[in-house]
Write a protein that holds these residues in place. Sequence first.
Motif, PDB file in Angstrom:
ATOM      1  N   LEU A 175       0.453   4.552   8.838  1.00 18.51           N
ATOM      2  CA  LEU A 175       1.348   4.983   9.917  1.00 18.51           C
ATOM      3  C   LEU A 175       0.863   5.940  10.914  1.00 18.51           C
ATOM      4  CD1 LEU A 175       4.452   5.465   7.564  1.00 18.51           C
ATOM      5  CD2 LEU A 175       3.930   3.481   8.965  1.00 18.51           C
ATOM      6  N   TYR A 177       5.925   8.710   1.640  1.00 22.53           N
ATOM      7  CA  TYR A 177       6.541   7.443   1.076  1.00 22.53           C
ATOM      8  C   TYR A 177       8.182   7.615   2.028  1.00 22.53           C
ATOM      9  CZ  TYR A 177      10.193   4.890  -1.171  1.00 22.53           C
ATOM     10  OH  TYR A 177      10.956   3.920  -1.841  1.00 22.53           O
ATOM     11  N   SER A 178       8.430   6.515   2.677  1.00 28.24           N
ATOM     12  CA  SER A 178       9.633   6.453   3.462  1.00 28.24           C
ATOM     13  C   SER A 178       9.992   4.971   3.256  1.00 28.24           C
ATOM     14  CB  SER A 178       9.557   6.412   4.930  1.00 28.24           C
ATOM     15  OG  SER A 178      10.831   6.342   5.343  1.00 28.24           O
ATOM     16  N   VAL A 196      11.411  10.938   4.859  1.00 28.77           N
ATOM     17  CA  VAL A 196      10.082  10.688   4.559  1.00 28.77           C
ATOM     18  C   VAL A 196       9.534  11.675   3.609  1.00 28.77           C
ATOM     19  CG1 VAL A 196       8.996  11.583   6.504  1.00 28.77           C
ATOM     20  CG2 VAL A 196       7.524  10.077   5.017  1.00 28.77           C
ATOM     21  N   GLU A 212      -0.865  10.441   1.498  1.00 28.94           N
ATOM     22  CA  GLU A 212       0.044   9.571   1.453  1.00 28.94           C
ATOM     23  C   GLU A 212       1.501  10.136   1.710  1.00 28.94           C
ATOM     24  OE1 GLU A 212      -2.106   7.330  -2.419  1.00 28.94           O
ATOM     25  OE2 GLU A 212      -0.587   9.040  -2.718  1.00 28.94           O
ATOM     26  N   ASP A 252       5.227  -1.237   2.031  1.00 34.50           N
ATOM     27  CA  ASP A 252       4.211  -0.340   1.176  1.00 34.50           C
ATOM     28  C   ASP A 252       2.942  -0.521   1.708  1.00 34.50           C
ATOM     29  OD1 ASP A 252       3.623   1.322  -0.889  1.00 34.50           O
ATOM     30  OD2 ASP A 252       3.087  -0.775  -2.393  1.00 34.50           O
ATOM     31  N   PHE A 263       9.658   1.864   5.734  1.00 36.36           N
ATOM     32  CA  PHE A 263       8.220   1.054   6.145  1.00 36.36           C
ATOM     33  C   PHE A 263       7.747   0.271   4.812  1.00 36.36           C
ATOM     34  CE2 PHE A 263       8.292   4.854   8.850  1.00 36.36           C
ATOM     35  CZ  PHE A 263       8.163   4.115  10.074  1.00 36.36           C
ATOM     36  N   ASP A 302       4.692   1.982  12.521  1.00 38.73           N
ATOM     37  CA  ASP A 302       3.967   1.136  12.225  1.00 38.73           C
ATOM     38  C   ASP A 302       3.492   0.402  13.483  1.00 38.73           C
ATOM     39  OD1 ASP A 302       2.754  -0.935  10.745  1.00 38.73           O
ATOM     40  OD2 ASP A 302       4.646  -1.768   9.931  1.00 38.73           O
ATOM     41  N   ASN A 329       1.703   4.855   4.003  1.00 38.96           N
ATOM     42  CA  ASN A 329       3.070   4.554   3.266  1.00 38.96           C
ATOM     43  C   ASN A 329       2.938   4.213   1.887  1.00 38.96           C
ATOM     44  OD1 ASN A 329       6.043   5.075   3.411  1.00 38.96           O
ATOM     45  ND2 ASN A 329       6.076   2.977   3.068  1.00 38.96           N
ATOM     46  N   THR A 330       3.193   5.002   0.793  1.00 37.09           N
ATOM     47  CA  THR A 330       3.035   4.569  -0.682  1.00 37.09           C
ATOM     48  C   THR A 330       4.213   4.631  -1.552  1.00 37.09           C
ATOM     49  OG1 THR A 330       0.675   5.791  -0.249  1.00 37.09           O
ATOM     50  CG2 THR A 330       1.475   5.085  -2.701  1.00 37.09           C
ATOM     51  N   TYR A 331       4.548   3.746  -2.063  1.00 41.09           N
ATOM     52  CA  TYR A 331       5.978   3.334  -2.536  1.00 41.09           C
ATOM     53  C   TYR A 331       5.597   4.259  -4.222  1.00 41.09           C
ATOM     54  CZ  TYR A 331       9.356   1.595  -6.020  1.00 41.09           C
ATOM     55  OH  TYR A 331      10.384   1.819  -7.105  1.00 41.09           O
TER      56      TYR A 331
END
Length: 876
Positions: free
Chosen positions: A527, A517-518, A562, A515, A523, A521, A589, A545-547
């Motif tokens: 990627l 997070y950026s 990221v 996982e 949620d 992109f 993405d 990508n994980t909020y």
Amino acid sequence: MATQNKNVYILSLEGNEIYSHMHREKEIDLTYKGMIPFSLELIKLKQQKEFSTFKVKTSEKNFSNDIINVKFKQSVKSGEFLIKQLTKKINDENTSENYKQKLNEFKNVLLNEKPLEKWQGLSNDKLREYLYLNGFTITDDKGIQTKYVVYKRSSSKSRTGQCLFIKESLHEEMINWSRMYLPFTENMEIDYASLLAYESLVLSSIEDTIEINPKHILIVDDVESKFDQICNVVKKDEKKKCLDSFKENVEVVNSLFDGESLLDSKYFDDGQSMKLLRNHMFKSAAFNTNIQKFLKDNCPVDTPYDEWELADMFNYPILAKDVELIITPSSLKALRFSQVFEGEHKEKQMWNYWQGLVDKEGNHFGVCKSEKKSKRGIDAEGNVLQQTSYQMLNSIPMEKEDIAQLVTFEKDYIEKLKNNDEFFIRYIIDNANDMNSNLMFADLYKWNKEIVNIRVFRDFRKSEINKYVTHVKKGKVRLSKGDYCVMLGNPMEFLYHAIGQFDVEKSKLALKDNEVYSPLFADKVVLTGFRNPHTSPSNVLKAKNTYNKDIATYFNLSDNIVCVNAVRFAIQDILSGCDYDSDSVLLFDSEHLRKISENCYGKFHVCVNKVESQKKPYMLNNLDMSNIDNQLAASQDYIGTVVNLGQLCMSRYWDLKEKDNVSKKILDSLMRKTDVMTVLSGIAIDMSKKFFEIDIEKEIKNVEEDLILRNKKVVDKKGNDKNIPAKPMFFKYVSQNKNIKNKVVAYNCPMDYLYEEMSNLPYADHHEDVEFTSLLVKRDKRKGNRKQKKKILNYVENMNTKINKAFDKFEDGKERNNAIEDVIKYYDFYMQKLEVKPDTMFSILDDMRLGKLPVKLLNVLYQTQKQAFLNAFKQG
């Protein structure tokens, strides 16, 4: 003032030129193409009375003779060698009689003086040793001599074996300052390679400085995540006595916060999330963190916040309310030299000493850079565009149809460059600089759109488009919905570790496994990621990508940051030994790329470097410094070779994989060699601060001589085997070999599919031919100033000659650009003093079709006589 004008330009000379100047009375070409960038180093230098700079009237730059960059690319030729060269020229029938006479005179001198020591040759290694041990003296045209001694590596050239020499009177203070005034003593045993690397950190180019009180820095231990995983382990095969790749269950070790730090948000401007900081033996990517909010939110309920004390790694107390920067030892390289202190708790002593020195010097930290958005534009839907590299494309399994789909944007873009005049003009404006003629053609187009139909413009346009197509053929393919993002490792875990509430084995993770997070992109999007250097399918990252609410609360992240996880996930080995001192990963993405990369992720084992590091001890003296730098220079010559050899392995792998009768054993052998090249490229890059117990040249030859690589041969037009090992077609664009075009054949590999796709583009629409002179406002040529016209033409011809010489002389791109820029500025200075009347301008332009330098001439006239130049053309 622009940072560019804060730099100081210095001499950049070949060591053999210096030797010949001292011992063979040869005049030296004093070209100021090296540079001391605006840096903590330059700030310190300018405080020294002995340091001086000067200016010349034809340039805005500052110059200095007090530091010289020395290169060691050429050996000192012996008198015997020179005699042979002279004899060849004398016997050449194309050599003029006058020149033969001069050559004979020099040859006779050499024949008489050949036994003298000054005409003995010196290899590159011995030349370096001689200059490091003895220094050198430069004698100027007034007979004034200046002694220079070896100083330190140039920060930007540290991997090329170049070195800075400094005026002797400046040396003692500057080298002591560079080494923090620590009690280093000559001939002491030390990790000298690391010292040479870290003392040069203050030489890094900076954009600005910020003040951080070292008493407000919390230093905590580094944390490692260790776990077992099946990997391809690269190490020495004791039977074959060379490197090989072995599938093994091995312990993977990740340093979670390697090279990163957390800096309070008050130090950042809006929209900025990272500052790459420099100080004495200090290098860290500092990320925009709401430190005080986190600490207040996690203050023990029974403790007033203003009284809450945290403990650093040395058990020193620091009030939570005072913490502004959180670092680990991985950022503070000075701790590696703590053995210079006596007694117990040496690292603790170094920490105190470093804090005191920083405070004494005003608490100034240099800011090298921050994260940057893509400069590659956006697509029609407003998505960010970023470009790939040939290593990335050639490491993933793609068919011709895949490449055709990936280059859809580029083919459409090139079609517009060819056929849409407005689009092409916007393109050249976006890519204009002081050294090209883009703005001149753009302004001529705005003045009279018929310009697009004259031959000189059509030739310019064709040349620019060909350059762009070649750029794409090198693997620089722009894809949408992707960009480079600076990696921030386990940020929430870093914060909790700072307050003693993180256990790497037990604590709940903000991000787990792959996982990331950026904010760039959406949620839950999957990627595809790549990092440079990149060699094989095992380097392809698949990330989700994980909020994360906590990260979003305590970190102020721009789109180009990221957050990643390295706890029980081998991200650092997947991404070629990445750390977090501003390393970036290219993330896309892309559904199409995602489907392709699914065939890589988890199906090719991660490469792990288990090559033994060098045990040889080094002493703190100039002889060992020369030995280290000679090793470094040799290794850097191999980087390009290693990378391209890795891609040859990959190309052959894909090519053979297409065939039905190729055994798995052969394919596996090629992938093992690719693994070796993956690790070797990292070793060559790291050798500025660490050496390994291998012979890189031997390892390269071992792979090159493999029959699997050699059995694809070049054939002539009649189909005869020329017994030359063939490279893929795309090597014409990535190889340094000038004769490579005669040694290539088509491979079934992604980059050759790209070559084929971009070699069959449709022609541009037809443009009617318009005579250049028909666009000029008619004037009376007889009234033109002939002397001025002749002077201008001579200026341009001389300028062009010097520009061509700069291309021949300077291999380094920055030095070459500096040289060309200086030439252009020099002639512009004198051209601007002229007042060119309309009749003279017409006379020059009307006769331009007879000259050899139409574009250069047009651009000089535009740059120096802009309005008179434009007025010479009909408006319409």
